[in-house]
Design a protein around this motif. Structure first.
Motif, mmCIF file in Angstrom:
data_model
loop_
_atom_site.group_PDB
_atom_site.id
_atom_site.type_symbol
_atom_site.label_atom_id
_atom_site.label_comp_id
_atom_site.label_asym_id
_atom_site.label_seq_id
_atom_site.Cartn_x
_atom_site.Cartn_y
_atom_site.Cartn_z
ATOM 1 N N MET A 92 0.843 -1.186 0.000
ATOM 2 C CA MET A 92 0.000 0.000 0.000
ATOM 3 C C MET A 92 0.880 1.237 0.000
ATOM 4 S SD MET A 92 -2.595 -1.321 3.020
ATOM 5 C CE MET A 92 -3.996 -0.299 2.609
ATOM 6 N N GLU A 93 0.335 2.342 -0.479
ATOM 7 C CA GLU A 93 1.051 3.600 -0.389
ATOM 8 C C GLU A 93 1.291 3.939 1.080
ATOM 9 O OE1 GLU A 93 -0.903 6.703 -2.535
ATOM 10 O OE2 GLU A 93 -0.934 5.584 -4.422
ATOM 11 N N LYS A 94 2.331 4.722 1.329
ATOM 12 C CA LYS A 94 2.779 4.979 2.695
ATOM 13 C C LYS A 94 1.658 5.462 3.614
ATOM 14 C CE LYS A 94 6.178 7.664 5.323
ATOM 15 N NZ LYS A 94 5.207 8.350 6.209
ATOM 16 N N GLY A 95 0.848 6.405 3.163
ATOM 17 C CA GLY A 95 -0.212 6.930 4.012
ATOM 18 C C GLY A 95 -1.227 5.875 4.408
ATOM 19 N N TYR A 96 -1.619 5.035 3.451
ATOM 20 C CA TYR A 96 -2.578 3.960 3.732
ATOM 21 C C TYR A 96 -1.946 2.886 4.621
ATOM 22 C CZ TYR A 96 -5.553 5.939 0.094
ATOM 23 O OH TYR A 96 -6.350 6.782 -0.650
ATOM 24 N N LEU A 97 -0.670 2.602 4.378
ATOM 25 C CA LEU A 97 0.004 1.604 5.204
ATOM 26 C C LEU A 97 0.088 2.075 6.653
ATOM 27 C CD1 LEU A 97 1.479 -1.170 4.822
ATOM 28 C CD2 LEU A 97 3.610 0.138 4.853
ATOM 29 N N ASP A 98 0.399 3.351 6.829
ATOM 30 C CA ASP A 98 0.518 3.905 8.176
ATOM 31 C C ASP A 98 -0.815 3.890 8.919
ATOM 32 O OD1 ASP A 98 3.186 4.370 7.684
ATOM 33 O OD2 ASP A 98 2.960 6.506 7.274
ATOM 34 N N HIS A 113 5.288 -5.363 1.366
ATOM 35 C CA HIS A 113 6.086 -4.568 0.434
ATOM 36 C C HIS A 113 6.301 -3.201 1.084
ATOM 37 C CE1 HIS A 113 7.750 -2.765 -3.049
ATOM 38 N NE2 HIS A 113 7.234 -3.602 -3.937
ATOM 39 N N LEU A 114 7.533 -2.947 1.512
ATOM 40 C CA LEU A 114 7.822 -1.660 2.133
ATOM 41 C C LEU A 114 7.682 -0.548 1.094
ATOM 42 C CD1 LEU A 114 10.842 -2.797 4.321
ATOM 43 C CD2 LEU A 114 8.570 -2.127 5.139
#
Length: 278
Positions: free
Chosen positions: A33-39, A61-62
């Protein structure tokens, strides 16, 4: 046969998705996921849903974008320090819910030829540190081959990157290989492959099409992976909606990925569900 998996790059990993994944026969996911969604992801809820429906949290997937933040090959030491600190936090959080494999892009792009040696050295330094960090959490780093001017755009350069630490492994994205053949890639780094990203393409650029919609010889590739001892997940990395350069009459369903994989596993040619627009 290998387990069939699907990256979350094309769907939201909520309870309904896990229910439908399990019903279709998909046994594993890669959290991508994109960083914002992953966070913002609730990891306890993610684990609960995965456990409830028997779907393995195979890998994470980082984030690799924006390149100004997530580039482990940056020649700016402060950028590398910040991304390694962020990746460490994500590795700690995801290993706590059972994820043991982490996919990392070795660079962003574009990279000019005169920049390449310095960025390669910085990437190797970062990857060696990540290998040590991951091991401390009982996990493994898989370095992904990349297209175009990115680092790791050949089997030989990917081998150079993972030479930074014997604990590093490979994520073989089969639609990223624009130089050399799949067979040569397997000969060079096949013994270090930990996980794969499965999709099809035209050998001109990455496309992330469903196998059968591009030009990969899927029987040759599948048998080649088995021959080097690959026993991981057959992890699809493409969305349900068609990309701009492909027409399909409908979006893909989870069942389509399973049907596609089973055809390949049975020695058949996978059926194309879309038509190229380029």
């Amino acid at each position: 046969m290998l387990k069939i998996g699907l990256s979350t790059c094309g769907f939201t990993p909520d309870e309904e998705a896990f229910k439908n994944l399990a019903a279709a026969g998909i046994e594993a996911v890669e959290i991508s996921m994109e960083k914002g969604y992953l966070d913002a992801l609730d990891l306890e809820e993610l684990k609960a849903n995965a456990d409830a429906y028997g779907v393995e949290l195979w890998s994470c997937h980082l984030p690799y974008y924006p390149f100004t933040f997530a580039d482990v090959s940056s020649t700016d030491g402060e950028v590398r320090k910040n991304v390694l600190a962020y990746f460490t936090r994500k590795i700690a959080a995801f290993t706590a819910i059972g994820v043991k494999r982490f996919v990392v892009h070795p660079s962003g792009e574009p990279i000019a030829e005169e920049e390449r040696p310095a960025k390669l050295a910085c990437a190797k330094e970062s990857l060696a540190k990540l290998a040590e960090i991951a091991e401390s959490y009982g996990a493994v780093i898989a370095v992904e081959d990349l297209p175009r001017s990115c680092l790791g755009n050949t089997a030989e350069e990917l081998a150079e990157l993972i030479s930074a630490d014997e604990r590093l492994r490979v994520c073989f994205d089969v639609n990223h290989l624009l130089q050399g053949t799949h067979s040569d890639f397997l000969k060079t780094v096949g013994h270090r492959i930990l996980t794969v990203h499965i999709s099809d393409y035209d050998f001109k650029d990455e496309k992330h099409w469903l196998p059968g919609e591009g030009d990969i010889n899927w029987q040759e590739l599948y048998q080649g992976l088995l021959a080097v001892g690959y026993e991981g997940v057959w992890m699809y990395e493409l969305g349900q909606k068609p990309p701009r350069h492909l027409h399909r009459d409908r979006d893909l369903t989870f069942a389509d990925y399973v049907e596609n994989a089973n055809a390949i596993f049975a020695g058949e040619t996978p059926k194309a569900l879309g038509q190229r627009l380029v």
